[in-house]
Enzyme design. Structure first.
Site, PDB file in Angstrom:
ATOM      1  N   ALA A 147      29.871  27.577  67.387  1.00 42.45           N
ATOM      2  CA  ALA A 147      30.639  26.336  67.444  1.00 42.45           C
ATOM      3  C   ALA A 147      31.797  26.414  68.446  1.00 42.45           C
ATOM      4  O   ALA A 147      32.035  25.474  69.212  1.00 42.45           O
ATOM      5  CB  ALA A 147      31.165  26.001  66.053  1.00 42.45           C
ATOM      6  N   HIS A 271      54.001  45.101  58.899  1.00 43.33           N
ATOM      7  CA  HIS A 271      53.599  45.779  57.660  1.00 43.33           C
ATOM      8  C   HIS A 271      54.124  44.994  56.466  1.00 43.33           C
ATOM      9  O   HIS A 271      55.251  44.523  56.516  1.00 43.33           O
ATOM     10  CB  HIS A 271      54.183  47.199  57.638  1.00 43.33           C
ATOM     11  CG  HIS A 271      53.891  47.941  56.381  1.00 43.33           C
ATOM     12  ND1 HIS A 271      52.650  48.514  56.130  1.00 43.33           N
ATOM     13  CD2 HIS A 271      54.650  48.166  55.273  1.00 43.33           C
ATOM     14  CE1 HIS A 271      52.685  49.081  54.935  1.00 43.33           C
ATOM     15  NE2 HIS A 271      53.885  48.873  54.397  1.00 43.33           N
TER      16      HIS A 271
HETATM   17  C1  FAD Z   1      23.613  27.509  58.900  1.00 41.31           C
HETATM   18  C2  FAD Z   1      24.441  27.656  60.125  1.00 41.31           C
HETATM   19  C3  FAD Z   1      25.699  28.226  60.045  1.00 41.31           C
HETATM   20  C4  FAD Z   1      26.480  28.334  61.192  1.00 41.31           C
HETATM   21  N1  FAD Z   1      27.715  28.906  61.077  1.00 41.31           N
HETATM   22  C5  FAD Z   1      28.500  29.003  62.152  1.00 41.31           C
HETATM   23  C6  FAD Z   1      29.815  29.544  62.065  1.00 41.31           C
HETATM   24  O1  FAD Z   1      30.250  29.968  60.996  1.00 41.31           O
HETATM   25  N2  FAD Z   1      30.569  29.612  63.184  1.00 41.31           N
HETATM   26  C7  FAD Z   1      30.105  29.171  64.385  1.00 41.31           C
HETATM   27  O2  FAD Z   1      30.830  29.265  65.373  1.00 41.31           O
HETATM   28  N3  FAD Z   1      28.874  28.635  64.516  1.00 41.31           N
HETATM   29  C8  FAD Z   1      28.065  28.543  63.424  1.00 41.31           C
HETATM   30  N4  FAD Z   1      26.803  28.010  63.548  1.00 41.31           N
HETATM   31  C9  FAD Z   1      26.375  27.541  64.874  1.00 41.31           C
HETATM   32  C10 FAD Z   1      26.999  26.190  65.169  1.00 41.31           C
HETATM   33  O3  FAD Z   1      26.700  25.289  64.111  1.00 41.31           O
HETATM   34  C11 FAD Z   1      26.445  25.658  66.485  1.00 41.31           C
HETATM   35  O4  FAD Z   1      26.632  26.615  67.499  1.00 41.31           O
HETATM   36  C12 FAD Z   1      27.172  24.388  66.910  1.00 41.31           C
HETATM   37  O5  FAD Z   1      27.031  23.412  65.914  1.00 41.31           O
HETATM   38  C13 FAD Z   1      26.593  23.903  68.253  1.00 41.31           C
HETATM   39  O6  FAD Z   1      27.116  22.640  68.551  1.00 41.31           O
HETATM   40  P1  FAD Z   1      26.245  21.592  69.351  1.00 41.31           P
HETATM   41  O7  FAD Z   1      27.141  20.409  69.530  1.00 41.31           O
HETATM   42  O8  FAD Z   1      25.640  22.232  70.533  1.00 41.31           O
HETATM   43  O9  FAD Z   1      25.027  21.244  68.405  1.00 41.31           O
HETATM   44  P2  FAD Z   1      25.009  20.524  66.973  1.00 41.31           P
HETATM   45  O10 FAD Z   1      26.243  20.824  66.194  1.00 41.31           O
HETATM   46  O11 FAD Z   1      23.680  20.897  66.386  1.00 41.31           O
HETATM   47  O12 FAD Z   1      25.047  18.984  67.322  1.00 41.31           O
HETATM   48  C14 FAD Z   1      23.955  18.328  67.939  1.00 41.31           C
HETATM   49  C15 FAD Z   1      23.903  16.932  67.353  1.00 41.31           C
HETATM   50  O13 FAD Z   1      22.989  16.163  68.119  1.00 41.31           O
HETATM   51  C16 FAD Z   1      22.200  15.397  67.242  1.00 41.31           C
HETATM   52  N5  FAD Z   1      20.959  15.061  67.940  1.00 41.31           N
HETATM   53  C17 FAD Z   1      19.875  15.817  68.140  1.00 41.31           C
HETATM   54  N6  FAD Z   1      18.944  15.149  68.852  1.00 41.31           N
HETATM   55  C18 FAD Z   1      19.460  13.937  69.115  1.00 41.31           C
HETATM   56  C19 FAD Z   1      18.988  12.776  69.818  1.00 41.31           C
HETATM   57  N7  FAD Z   1      17.794  12.753  70.398  1.00 41.31           N
HETATM   58  N8  FAD Z   1      19.815  11.704  69.871  1.00 41.31           N
HETATM   59  C20 FAD Z   1      21.041  11.733  69.296  1.00 41.31           C
HETATM   60  N9  FAD Z   1      21.511  12.777  68.625  1.00 41.31           N
HETATM   61  C21 FAD Z   1      20.741  13.872  68.533  1.00 41.31           C
HETATM   62  C22 FAD Z   1      22.016  16.294  66.029  1.00 41.31           C
HETATM   63  O14 FAD Z   1      21.672  15.568  64.881  1.00 41.31           O
HETATM   64  C23 FAD Z   1      23.405  16.921  65.917  1.00 41.31           C
HETATM   65  O15 FAD Z   1      24.287  16.169  65.142  1.00 41.31           O
HETATM   66  C24 FAD Z   1      25.996  27.890  62.427  1.00 41.31           C
HETATM   67  C25 FAD Z   1      24.732  27.320  62.520  1.00 41.31           C
HETATM   68  C26 FAD Z   1      23.952  27.199  61.383  1.00 41.31           C
HETATM   69  C27 FAD Z   1      22.590  26.579  61.504  1.00 41.31           C
END
Ligand code: FAD
Length: 292
Positions: A147, A271
């Site tokens: 994230a 500490h």
């Molecule tokens: C179970 C789990 C636990 C995690 N824990 C951590 C953590 O503790 N710390 C950390 O740093 N990272 C964690 N991660 C990883 C983190 O969630 C991702 O790296 C981060 O969310 C990536 O952000 P993003 O915006 O690229 O993708 P996402 O957060 O996946 O956002 C993408 C969005 O696009 C939407 N979308 C997809 N296709 C389309 C479309 N065609 N049209 C419109 N919208 C669409 C999806 O629904 C989603 O809402 C975890 C991941 C998982 C699965």
């Protein structure tokens, strides 16, 4: 199914809520990520045993069959030999792998994907399509699917879209794993450093030598510093223990700015705090071990 980050986190959550959990992992250790030092995996396995979380390493799930409200899972050893293990469970959580989102129409604008489907972008987040930037998980594991990485990439991509030339580096990204106890890492593991032909030093200090850990009654875990022998430069830090996810911030600063173990050792740590473990580990690495 899967003893990676998400599998181990959910194993801890569910076990803490009273479920009996078995983790099935194909490789020979928990958290088998190159960036996680093997010592953290060993300590985590020990802690799982204490919490009665069963772990089947070196096994893959061959089949899972739903019968009324039970699931019969058959796990077999990877490679030759060994018998099949049959597990009966109420639920099976699958925590293996993430796939790229498809159907975005990126090819229509000329943004290429690699052979696994991840979007190709340079270190300034420019895709192969003019004026299209990409950030986050869609860039795949090479650019680290976390994230805070997505967040920093978003800022950099916005700046670059406005004419800046900001390049991102991915060699000092901290990673926090919310198991019990927490695991947090930044930089190279000992194995990764050795693979690169670096002559490495290592120093490990146990949380039990830290006063605050004693007061909190959270004694399990350790901090390991991996450093370059000739210069003392901190290459990586690997923590498992209480609040490891918070403590990794100082290590990220050290790795990002190429600080040496002596510079970290010379930094005064308040500490009683858990942060003293970084000072202790650095002092040990610098040949001035105090309590560890
Ligand atoms: C179970 C789990 C636990 C995690 N824990 C951590 C953590 O503790 N710390 C950390 O740093 N990272 C964690 N991660 C990883 C983190 O969630 C991702 O790296 C981060 O969310 C990536 O952000 P993003 O915006 O690229 O993708 P996402 O957060 O996946 O956002 C993408 C969005 O696009 C939407 N979308 C997809 N296709 C389309 C479309 N065609 N049209 C419109 N919208 C669409 C999806 O629904 C989603 O809402 C975890 C991941 C998982 C699965």
């Amino acid at each position: 199914v899967g003893g990676g980050v998400i599998g181990c986190e959910f194993a801890c959550i569910l076990a803490a809520m009273g479920s009996q959990v078995t983790v099935v992992e194909a490789l020979e250790r928990l958290l088998p990520l190159p960036s996680v030092d093997e010592d953290c995996s060993k300590v985590l396995l020990r802690e799982f045993k204490k919490r009665k979380i069963k772990v089947l390493l070196g096994h893959t799930v061959r089949s899972a069959e739903q019968t009324q409200d039970k699931i019969t899972i058959k796990a077999v050893p990877v490679g030759d030999g060994g018998g099949e293990q049959v597990l009966n469970a109420d639920k099976m959580l699958v925590c293996i792998g993430r796939l790229p989102t498809s159907g975005l129409g990126l090819s229509k604008v000329g943004a290429l994907r690699d052979r696994r489907g991840w979007v190709v972008a340079d270190d300034q987040l420019r895709t192969t399509a003019p004026d299209v930037f990409a950030i986050g998980d869609i860039l795949g594991p090479e650019k680290i699917m976390l994230a805070h990485v997505a967040s920093v990439e978003g800022i950099a991509a916005a700046e670059n879209a406005m004419g800046a030339q900001r390049s991102l580096r991915y060699d000092a990204v901290p990673s926090a794993i919310f198991t019990i106890p927490e695991v947090a890492t930044v930089g190279l593991s000992e194995a990764q450093a050795k693979e690169r032909g670096i002559e490495v030093g290592r120093a490990t200090v146990l949380f039990r030598v830290i006063g605050k850990a004693q007061v909190m009654g959270e004694l399990a875990g350790e901090a390991k510093i991996v450093y370059e022998n000739c210069s003392g430069r901190v290459l990586g830090v690997h923590l498992i223990g209480p609040h490891a996810a918070d403590l990794i911030a100082e290590a990220a600063l050290a790795v990002t700015h190429g600080l040496t173990v002596s510079q970290v050792a010379d930094t005064i740590h308040a500490h009683p705090t858990l942060a003293e473990i970084m000072g202790e580990a650095a002092m040990k690495a610098a040949g001035r071990a105090l309590h560890g």
